[in-house]
Design an enzyme around this catalytic site. Sequence first.
Site, PDB file in Angstrom:
ATOM      1  CG  PHE A 125      -4.611  14.943   1.369  1.00  0.00           C
ATOM      2  CD1 PHE A 125      -5.519  13.898   1.485  1.00  0.00           C
ATOM      3  CD2 PHE A 125      -4.059  15.206   0.128  1.00  0.00           C
ATOM      4  CE1 PHE A 125      -5.879  13.141   0.377  1.00  0.00           C
ATOM      5  CE2 PHE A 125      -4.417  14.459  -0.985  1.00  0.00           C
ATOM      6  CZ  PHE A 125      -5.327  13.424  -0.859  1.00  0.00           C
ATOM      7  CG  ASP A 141      -6.490   8.266   5.885  1.00  0.00           C
ATOM      8  OD1 ASP A 141      -6.025   8.847   6.872  1.00  0.00           O
ATOM      9  OD2 ASP A 141      -7.406   8.754   5.189  1.00  0.00           O
ATOM     10  CB  THR A 142     -10.015   5.238   7.735  1.00  0.00           C
ATOM     11  OG1 THR A 142     -10.192   4.452   6.547  1.00  0.00           O
ATOM     12  CG2 THR A 142     -10.278   6.700   7.440  1.00  0.00           C
ATOM     13  CD  GLU A 199      -3.135   0.713   0.233  1.00  0.00           C
ATOM     14  OE1 GLU A 199      -2.535   1.502  -0.536  1.00  0.00           O
ATOM     15  OE2 GLU A 199      -4.355   0.750   0.411  1.00  0.00           O
ATOM     16  CG  ASP A 200      -1.036   4.723  -1.513  1.00  0.00           C
ATOM     17  OD1 ASP A 200      -1.735   3.999  -0.770  1.00  0.00           O
ATOM     18  OD2 ASP A 200      -1.550   5.559  -2.294  1.00  0.00           O
ATOM     19  NE  ARG A 245      -2.369   8.553  -9.494  1.00  0.00           N
ATOM     20  CZ  ARG A 245      -3.101   8.096  -8.478  1.00  0.00           C
ATOM     21  NH1 ARG A 245      -2.504   7.701  -7.377  1.00  0.00           N
ATOM     22  NH2 ARG A 245      -4.412   8.063  -8.550  1.00  0.00           N
TER      23      ARG A 245
HETATM   24  P1  IMP Z   1      -8.045   4.118   4.087  1.00  0.00           P
HETATM   25  O1  IMP Z   1      -8.956   3.080   3.525  1.00  0.00           O
HETATM   26  O2  IMP Z   1      -8.765   5.236   4.757  1.00  0.00           O
HETATM   27  O3  IMP Z   1      -6.939   3.537   4.964  1.00  0.00           O
HETATM   28  O4  IMP Z   1      -7.375   4.857   2.866  1.00  0.00           O
HETATM   29  C1  IMP Z   1      -6.438   4.277   2.084  1.00  0.00           C
HETATM   30  C2  IMP Z   1      -6.370   4.966   0.741  1.00  0.00           C
HETATM   31  O5  IMP Z   1      -6.811   6.338   0.764  1.00  0.00           O
HETATM   32  C3  IMP Z   1      -4.930   5.016   0.307  1.00  0.00           C
HETATM   33  O6  IMP Z   1      -4.579   3.853  -0.399  1.00  0.00           O
HETATM   34  C4  IMP Z   1      -4.884   6.266  -0.552  1.00  0.00           C
HETATM   35  O7  IMP Z   1      -5.226   5.941  -1.879  1.00  0.00           O
HETATM   36  C5  IMP Z   1      -5.941   7.166   0.016  1.00  0.00           C
HETATM   37  N1  IMP Z   1      -5.338   8.180   0.923  1.00  0.00           N
HETATM   38  C6  IMP Z   1      -5.439   8.243   2.259  1.00  0.00           C
HETATM   39  N2  IMP Z   1      -4.749   9.282   2.759  1.00  0.00           N
HETATM   40  C7  IMP Z   1      -4.198   9.900   1.694  1.00  0.00           C
HETATM   41  C8  IMP Z   1      -3.337  11.059   1.557  1.00  0.00           C
HETATM   42  O8  IMP Z   1      -2.928  11.736   2.516  1.00  0.00           O
HETATM   43  N3  IMP Z   1      -2.981  11.388   0.284  1.00  0.00           N
HETATM   44  C9  IMP Z   1      -3.370  10.671  -0.806  1.00  0.00           C
HETATM   45  N4  IMP Z   1      -4.166   9.593  -0.727  1.00  0.00           N
HETATM   46  C10 IMP Z   1      -4.571   9.202   0.512  1.00  0.00           C
HETATM   47 MG    MG Z   2      -4.421   3.819  -2.566  1.00  0.00          MG
END
Ligand code: IMP
Ligand code: MG
Length: 174
Positions: free
Chosen positions: A150, A101-102, A97-98, A163
Amino acid sequence: MSAHLESLISADLIAAKTDELGRRIRADYDDHQIILVGILKGSFIFLADLARAIGGDLEIDFAQTSSYSSGKSSSGVVQIRKDLDINIEGKHVLIVEDIVDTGATLTHLRELLSTRKPETLKVCTLLSKPAARKVKIPVEYVGFEIPNEFVVGYGLDHGERYRNLPYIAILREG
Ligand code: IMP
Ligand code: MG
């Protein structure tokens, strides 16, 4: 609307961390084959560098989920837009994963992929925002823990832009 970038993690730091992660991962898996599963699109640059840092016997596949709109906040609803091509039963699977976040995306993916009976299933993420976590989720390999901001660059986008930035930057608007 104007936006500006504030550098957070340099290209050199990213490269050093990727090498370190790659060596650790290869050591942990011995000579076993690893299936790297990149989550599109954000992980593509990290995955390209990490795959070379891990070395040895390795296959690469991609999955794509959607939970984010073109904005900055998660909807929490995760859908699979592109599934794997490789059969992962009995394989050592490492999700790449990059950013976590949540945690919603990874929770969903871990659940889905584990029903396919891989031998092992782990996660490697370049970035993690611990303060944003809504679901507790194990992440075995983390490059950098970052503040709840962000960020863009090195694969991460905002509305598909940035990107190609070689470093990670905080995107500030206004
Ligand atoms: P999660 O499901 O909330 O953990 O989000 C994961 C996905 O949200 C990542 O794979 C990113 O594609 C996107 N994301 C979350 N935070 C950021 C950020 O700060 N910048 C860019 N993309 C983000
Ligand atoms: Mg992503």
